[in-house]
Design a protein around this motif. Structure first.
Motif, PDB file in Angstrom:
ATOM      1  N   ARG A   1       0.641  -1.211  -0.086  1.00 13.09           N
ATOM      2  CA  ARG A   1       0.000  -0.162  -0.006  1.00 13.09           C
ATOM      3  C   ARG A   1       0.739   1.212   0.060  1.00 13.09           C
TER       4      ARG A   1
ATOM      5  N   HIS B   1      -3.469  -6.089  -1.793  1.00 15.41           N
ATOM      6  CA  HIS B   1      -3.555  -4.708  -2.447  1.00 15.41           C
ATOM      7  C   HIS B   1      -2.853  -4.650  -3.743  1.00 15.41           C
TER       8      HIS B   1
ATOM      9  N   GLU C   1      -2.563  -7.874   3.761  1.00 12.16           N
ATOM     10  CA  GLU C   1      -3.163  -6.452   3.184  1.00 12.16           C
ATOM     11  C   GLU C   1      -2.309  -6.014   1.813  1.00 12.16           C
ATOM     12  N   ASP C   2      -1.077  -6.032   2.209  1.00  8.51           N
ATOM     13  CA  ASP C   2      -0.161  -5.529   1.133  1.00  8.51           C
ATOM     14  C   ASP C   2      -0.086  -6.286  -0.250  1.00  8.51           C
TER      15      ASP C   2
END
Ligand code: SF4
Ligand code: SF4
Length: 351
Positions: free
Chosen positions: A106, A154, A150-151
């Motif tokens: 992100r 993303h 999450e990263d």
């Protein structure tokens, strides 16, 4: 074979985990050897992949053009932070088969370590390259700020990267509370990401998450004869001063020197540390990292901490082999789709 050509020791950024340029005495900022000698060596390789490497390779884009003008028979790629992408003329970009772009996930995660505005520039570069139809790989550095689930998701959802790879920020930085972070964040995130990978696999889609795919590939197509990155046996690095080294990070270390542009080189196989020789994961991991094994900057207990995390991650990936067998048997995926050769991409597979 994979040829990592150090284009310059200079970098245009000063990322927190790396600090920027090499000392110009160690890795000069321009090549000082005869490019025809390089060509002669590469001509002896029947299947060469050349990856431009730095420093930041685009700082010396002239070298990239000179090599590509001379050598026509290789696959080409670049590992770049992307910021200077406009320096290299479009016709050279179009000859690249693969572009690895440094991005940590992100925007706030990338900019925190690489500098404000870097994320936007990398996305701009990725869009430019992707629009030409060239394969793109996101190369993440994973730190205590990273949420691996999450990263990675993303970057997958951006739709700009065909594959995702990451490396852990360990060994060559100051020691930090790695094991605590791995237990509370990284390993649970790996489990969640593996579940996500499997949900997609069950729909017939192989997500190109290299630390998963590379390990699964080694299960069905075992090829390792050393570390998964191939350092010293299927990957060599040519420094700007003409030295040939086994690992591109080991620019100062005597053990890494395996030849010189003017005299040729010798390959080094099976250079495993004692700890790895009886390890159940050796065929998947190959000892993780030659450099980290030789230069134990975090000490013996630091090496063991990283190893513990490596084993747990490998255990999570391999725990899905029975389900993957089932998907292959029921023709939802083809075994061939799980084959991955890291030397075509210059990735290390094992974070
Ligand atoms: S998991 Fe650890 S002990 Fe096993 S091969 Fe990899 S680095 Fe060596
Ligand atoms: S994984 Fe280790 S041995 Fe392989 S290229 Fe990277 S630093 Fe060198």
């Amino acid at each position: 074979m994979l040829w990592l050509l150090m284009t310059t020791g200079k970098c245009n950024l000063r990322c927190k985990y790396c600090g920027g340029s090499f000392d110009s005495k160690t890795v000069p900022y321009e090549e000082s050897y005869d490019l025809d000698k390089l060509k002669e060596l590469i001509e002896d390789d029947r299947d060469p992949t050349i990856i431009f490497y730095g420093g930041e390779p685009l700082v010396n884009y002239r070298y990239i053009m000179d090599v590509m003008d001379r050598i026509e028979f290789a696959r080409f790629g670049i590992q770049t932070n992307g910021v200077l992408y406009k320096l290299l003329p479009e016709k050279y970009w179009r000859r690249l088969n693969v572009v690895l772009l440094s991005i940590d996930g992100r925007e706030h995660i990338t900019d925190a370590m690489r500098g404000k505005g870097v994320y936007k520039r990398v996305i701009e570069a990725a869009t430019y390259v992707k629009n030409m139809g060239i394969e793109t790989i996101a190369r993440m550095t994973v730190t205590e700020k990273t949420d691996i689930y999450e990263d990675v998701t993303h970057l997958l959802e951006k739709g700009l990267f065909d594959k995702i790879h990451w490396q852990l920020n360990v060994v060559w930085t100051e020691r930090w509370n790695f094991i605590e972070w791995a237990r509370s964040s990284y390993l649970p995130g790996i489990r969640k990401l593996m579940d996500y990978f499997m949900i997609n696999l069950e729909r017939g889609e192989v997500l190109k998450i290299i630390p998963f795919l590379g390990v699964i590939s080694s299960h069905y197509f075992p090829t390792l004869r050393g570390v998964a990155c191939g350092a010293g046996y299927s990957s060599i690095t040519v420094s700007t001063d003409g030295r040939i080294i086994s690992c591109p990070i080991a620019v100062n270390e005597h053990w890494s020197e395996i030849g010189h542009i003017n005299d040729g080189f010798r390959l080094v196989y099976d250079d495993y540390p004692e700890e790895c020789k009886d390890c159940q994961y050796l065929r998947y991991c190959g000892g993780r990292c030659l450099y980290a094994n030789k230069e134990r900057y975090w000490g013996e207990d630091g090496w063991r901490e990283i190893d513990q995390v490596t084993k747990e991650y490998l255990g999570i990936v391999l725990s899905e082999i029975d389900r993957i067998n089932e998907l292959v048997r029921s023709n939802i995926i083809k075994l061939e789709d799980l084959k991955y050769d890291p030397t075509k991409d210059s990735t290390e597979v094992i974070p």
